[in-house]
Scaffold this motif. Structure first.
Motif, PDB file in Angstrom:
ATOM      1  N   ILE A  27       1.001  -1.185  -0.062  1.00  0.00           N
ATOM      2  CA  ILE A  27      -0.075   0.075  -0.011  1.00  0.00           C
ATOM      3  C   ILE A  27       0.820   1.492  -0.151  1.00  0.00           C
ATOM      4  O   ILE A  27       0.563   2.437  -0.463  1.00  0.00           O
ATOM      5  CB  ILE A  27      -1.094  -0.133   1.028  1.00  0.00           C
ATOM      6  CG1 ILE A  27      -1.768   1.103   1.031  1.00  0.00           C
ATOM      7  CG2 ILE A  27      -0.236  -0.013   2.458  1.00  0.00           C
ATOM      8  CD1 ILE A  27      -3.076   1.165   2.077  1.00  0.00           C
ATOM      9  N   ASP A  28       2.188   1.058   0.390  1.00  0.00           N
ATOM     10  CA  ASP A  28       2.906   2.260   0.675  1.00  0.00           C
ATOM     11  C   ASP A  28       3.904   2.549  -0.767  1.00  0.00           C
ATOM     12  O   ASP A  28       4.513   3.467  -0.800  1.00  0.00           O
ATOM     13  CB  ASP A  28       3.891   2.338   1.708  1.00  0.00           C
ATOM     14  CG  ASP A  28       3.138   2.233   3.035  1.00  0.00           C
ATOM     15  OD1 ASP A  28       2.276   3.011   3.223  1.00  0.00           O
ATOM     16  OD2 ASP A  28       3.751   1.797   4.207  1.00  0.00           O
ATOM     17  N   LEU A  29       3.552   1.625  -1.807  1.00  0.00           N
ATOM     18  CA  LEU A  29       4.591   1.903  -3.148  1.00  0.00           C
ATOM     19  C   LEU A  29       3.585   2.504  -3.901  1.00  0.00           C
ATOM     20  O   LEU A  29       2.714   1.885  -4.512  1.00  0.00           O
ATOM     21  CB  LEU A  29       4.783   0.404  -3.533  1.00  0.00           C
ATOM     22  CG  LEU A  29       5.710  -0.463  -2.556  1.00  0.00           C
ATOM     23  CD1 LEU A  29       5.870  -1.728  -2.866  1.00  0.00           C
ATOM     24  CD2 LEU A  29       6.903   0.149  -2.136  1.00  0.00           C
ATOM     25  N   PRO A  30       4.018   3.639  -4.459  1.00  0.00           N
ATOM     26  CA  PRO A  30       3.170   4.367  -5.493  1.00  0.00           C
ATOM     27  C   PRO A  30       3.163   3.511  -6.789  1.00  0.00           C
ATOM     28  O   PRO A  30       1.953   3.594  -7.413  1.00  0.00           O
ATOM     29  CB  PRO A  30       4.135   5.335  -5.824  1.00  0.00           C
ATOM     30  CG  PRO A  30       4.573   5.833  -4.504  1.00  0.00           C
ATOM     31  CD  PRO A  30       5.026   4.383  -3.898  1.00  0.00           C
ATOM     32  N   ALA A  31       4.081   2.746  -7.198  1.00  0.00           N
ATOM     33  CA  ALA A  31       4.032   1.948  -8.533  1.00  0.00           C
ATOM     34  C   ALA A  31       2.808   0.947  -8.338  1.00  0.00           C
ATOM     35  O   ALA A  31       2.263   0.449  -9.321  1.00  0.00           O
ATOM     36  CB  ALA A  31       5.328   1.258  -8.727  1.00  0.00           C
ATOM     37  N   TYR A  32       2.965   0.241  -7.090  1.00  0.00           N
ATOM     38  CA  TYR A  32       1.775  -0.923  -7.052  1.00  0.00           C
ATOM     39  C   TYR A  32       0.255  -0.177  -6.782  1.00  0.00           C
ATOM     40  O   TYR A  32      -0.519  -0.558  -7.601  1.00  0.00           O
ATOM     41  CB  TYR A  32       2.083  -1.626  -5.657  1.00  0.00           C
ATOM     42  CG  TYR A  32       0.750  -2.578  -5.754  1.00  0.00           C
ATOM     43  CD1 TYR A  32       0.762  -3.725  -6.547  1.00  0.00           C
ATOM     44  CD2 TYR A  32       0.002  -2.418  -4.587  1.00  0.00           C
ATOM     45  CE1 TYR A  32      -0.149  -4.461  -6.572  1.00  0.00           C
ATOM     46  CE2 TYR A  32      -1.172  -3.419  -4.611  1.00  0.00           C
ATOM     47  CZ  TYR A  32      -1.295  -4.355  -5.417  1.00  0.00           C
ATOM     48  OH  TYR A  32      -2.416  -5.329  -5.290  1.00  0.00           O
ATOM     49  N   ARG A  33       0.200   0.917  -6.226  1.00  0.00           N
ATOM     50  CA  ARG A  33      -1.047   1.635  -6.351  1.00  0.00           C
ATOM     51  C   ARG A  33      -1.365   2.154  -7.811  1.00  0.00           C
ATOM     52  O   ARG A  33      -2.488   1.885  -8.124  1.00  0.00           O
ATOM     53  CB  ARG A  33      -0.962   3.040  -5.618  1.00  0.00           C
ATOM     54  CG  ARG A  33      -0.730   2.568  -3.960  1.00  0.00           C
ATOM     55  CD  ARG A  33      -1.232   3.672  -3.135  1.00  0.00           C
ATOM     56  NE  ARG A  33      -0.521   4.918  -3.481  1.00  0.00           N
ATOM     57  CZ  ARG A  33       0.716   5.383  -2.829  1.00  0.00           C
ATOM     58  NH1 ARG A  33       1.434   4.368  -1.899  1.00  0.00           N
ATOM     59  NH2 ARG A  33       1.408   6.518  -3.109  1.00  0.00           N
ATOM     60  N   GLN A  34      -0.478   2.459  -8.587  1.00  0.00           N
ATOM     61  CA  GLN A  34      -0.834   2.690 -10.100  1.00  0.00           C
ATOM     62  C   GLN A  34      -1.225   1.584 -10.617  1.00  0.00           C
ATOM     63  O   GLN A  34      -2.072   1.709 -11.491  1.00  0.00           O
ATOM     64  CB  GLN A  34       0.380   3.331 -10.537  1.00  0.00           C
ATOM     65  CG  GLN A  34       0.638   4.879 -10.078  1.00  0.00           C
ATOM     66  CD  GLN A  34       2.168   5.624 -10.378  1.00  0.00           C
ATOM     67  OE1 GLN A  34       2.911   4.821 -11.140  1.00  0.00           O
ATOM     68  NE2 GLN A  34       2.656   6.364  -9.575  1.00  0.00           N
ATOM     69  N   LEU A  35      -0.425   0.538 -10.668  1.00  0.00           N
ATOM     70  CA  LEU A  35      -0.984  -0.932 -11.235  1.00  0.00           C
ATOM     71  C   LEU A  35      -2.245  -1.102 -10.566  1.00  0.00           C
ATOM     72  O   LEU A  35      -3.067  -1.553 -11.717  1.00  0.00           O
ATOM     73  CB  LEU A  35       0.236  -1.699 -10.639  1.00  0.00           C
ATOM     74  CG  LEU A  35       0.101  -3.142 -11.428  1.00  0.00           C
ATOM     75  CD1 LEU A  35      -0.840  -4.015 -10.417  1.00  0.00           C
ATOM     76  CD2 LEU A  35      -0.372  -3.197 -12.927  1.00  0.00           C
ATOM     77  N   TYR A  36      -2.637  -1.119  -9.422  1.00  0.00           N
ATOM     78  CA  TYR A  36      -3.712  -1.585  -9.195  1.00  0.00           C
ATOM     79  C   TYR A  36      -5.038  -0.717  -9.743  1.00  0.00           C
ATOM     80  O   TYR A  36      -5.854  -1.484 -10.269  1.00  0.00           O
ATOM     81  CB  TYR A  36      -4.084  -1.507  -7.743  1.00  0.00           C
ATOM     82  CG  TYR A  36      -5.156  -1.976  -6.862  1.00  0.00           C
ATOM     83  CD1 TYR A  36      -5.024  -3.514  -6.464  1.00  0.00           C
ATOM     84  CD2 TYR A  36      -6.378  -1.434  -6.788  1.00  0.00           C
ATOM     85  CE1 TYR A  36      -5.937  -4.169  -5.875  1.00  0.00           C
ATOM     86  CE2 TYR A  36      -7.334  -2.342  -6.157  1.00  0.00           C
ATOM     87  CZ  TYR A  36      -7.323  -3.474  -5.706  1.00  0.00           C
ATOM     88  OH  TYR A  36      -8.328  -4.164  -5.290  1.00  0.00           O
ATOM     89  N   SER A  37      -4.808   0.432  -9.839  1.00  0.00           N
ATOM     90  CA  SER A  37      -5.503   1.430 -10.529  1.00  0.00           C
ATOM     91  C   SER A  37      -5.744   0.845 -11.981  1.00  0.00           C
ATOM     92  O   SER A  37      -6.624   1.199 -12.373  1.00  0.00           O
ATOM     93  CB  SER A  37      -5.202   2.963 -10.327  1.00  0.00           C
ATOM     94  OG  SER A  37      -6.187   3.814 -10.705  1.00  0.00           O
TER      95      SER A  37
END
Length: 229
Positions: A27-37
């Motif tokens: 949850i703290d990783l911008p790259a993963y949040r972007q992927l999830y979105s």
């Protein structure tokens, strides 16, 4: 760790090609949040995962954090299991999927800055988190160890490369060892032949119609696999 508590020791599951990071860390990783979105903005993904009626979701940063944090609260905090962000390890040069997996902790976790995040795999207690169709199904009477739902989603650009099978197999084995899982269940859209193929590779079979109904949602199939059978 935004999503969990500071006393929880960080860990990750690694295979020959992949790193699987618990969502309370991801949850703290911008790259993963972007992927999830980005996954939920793609109709080819959402149609296969949730059906055509679900549509696409243009979630902003705040919405993504809230969704992941809610999953952490409902799954990791309650049962010590939940979603894992799946990424291709920077150092991996292996082309084929592997049966091997291991858990790394704390400082053993690699630098995540250059990990290419491609999807997620999750395990959760279906007795408390699944939405059942009340008209067609009954509340579960089995212990939660026999009602562990497997779910996963991957970016369309990596479909067909075995990442889903590799990641799900590692999470299932971790779940068996860590929390004493006895049975896994899953639900797919009938048209989602790709997910059905992954589940069969993992040993799942279609549940017998009328024998046990978990979700009872129209247009879907329900699957199960027992540990050690």
């Amino acid at each position: 760790m935004t999503g969990f508590n500071s006393n929880t020791r960080p860990f990750a599951i690694c295979t020959s090609r992949l790193i699987l990071l618990p969502s309370y860390l991801a949850i703290d990783l911008p790259a993963y949040r972007q992927l999830y979105s980005s996954l939920h903005r793609k109709p080819e993904f959402t149609t296969m995962a949730f059906g055509s009626a679900w549509g696409v979701k243009d979630w902003d940063e705040h919405s993504i954090v809230s969704i992941i944090a809610r999953e952490v609260q409902n799954s990791w905090r309650v049962r010590g299991m939940g979603d894992f962000a799946v990424g291709v390890q920077e150092s991996s040069s292996v082309a084929a999927q592997s049966e091997e997996w291991n858990v790394v902790q704390g400082n053993e976790i690699q630098n995540l800055d250059n990990v290419h995040w491609i999807g997620y795999v999750g395990v959760r207690d279906a007795t408390t988190t699944s939405m059942r169709a009340e008209s067609t199904s009954q509340p579960p009477t089995r212990p939660w160890q026999q009602m562990i739902e497997l779910r996963y989603g991957f970016h369309p650009e990596v479909w067909g490369q075995g990442y889903g099978t590799e990641a799900a197999k590692a999470v299932i084995k971790w779940c068996e060892k860590s929390i004493g899982a006895e049975r896994f269940i899953a639900e797919t859209e009938i048209e989602n032949l790709g997910s059905g193929k992954v589940l069969r590779k993992l040993g799942f079979g279609e549940m017998e119609m009328g024998k046990e109904v978990i979700w009872g949602m129209e247009g879907t199939k329900e699957w199960e696999v027992w540990v050690g059978r």
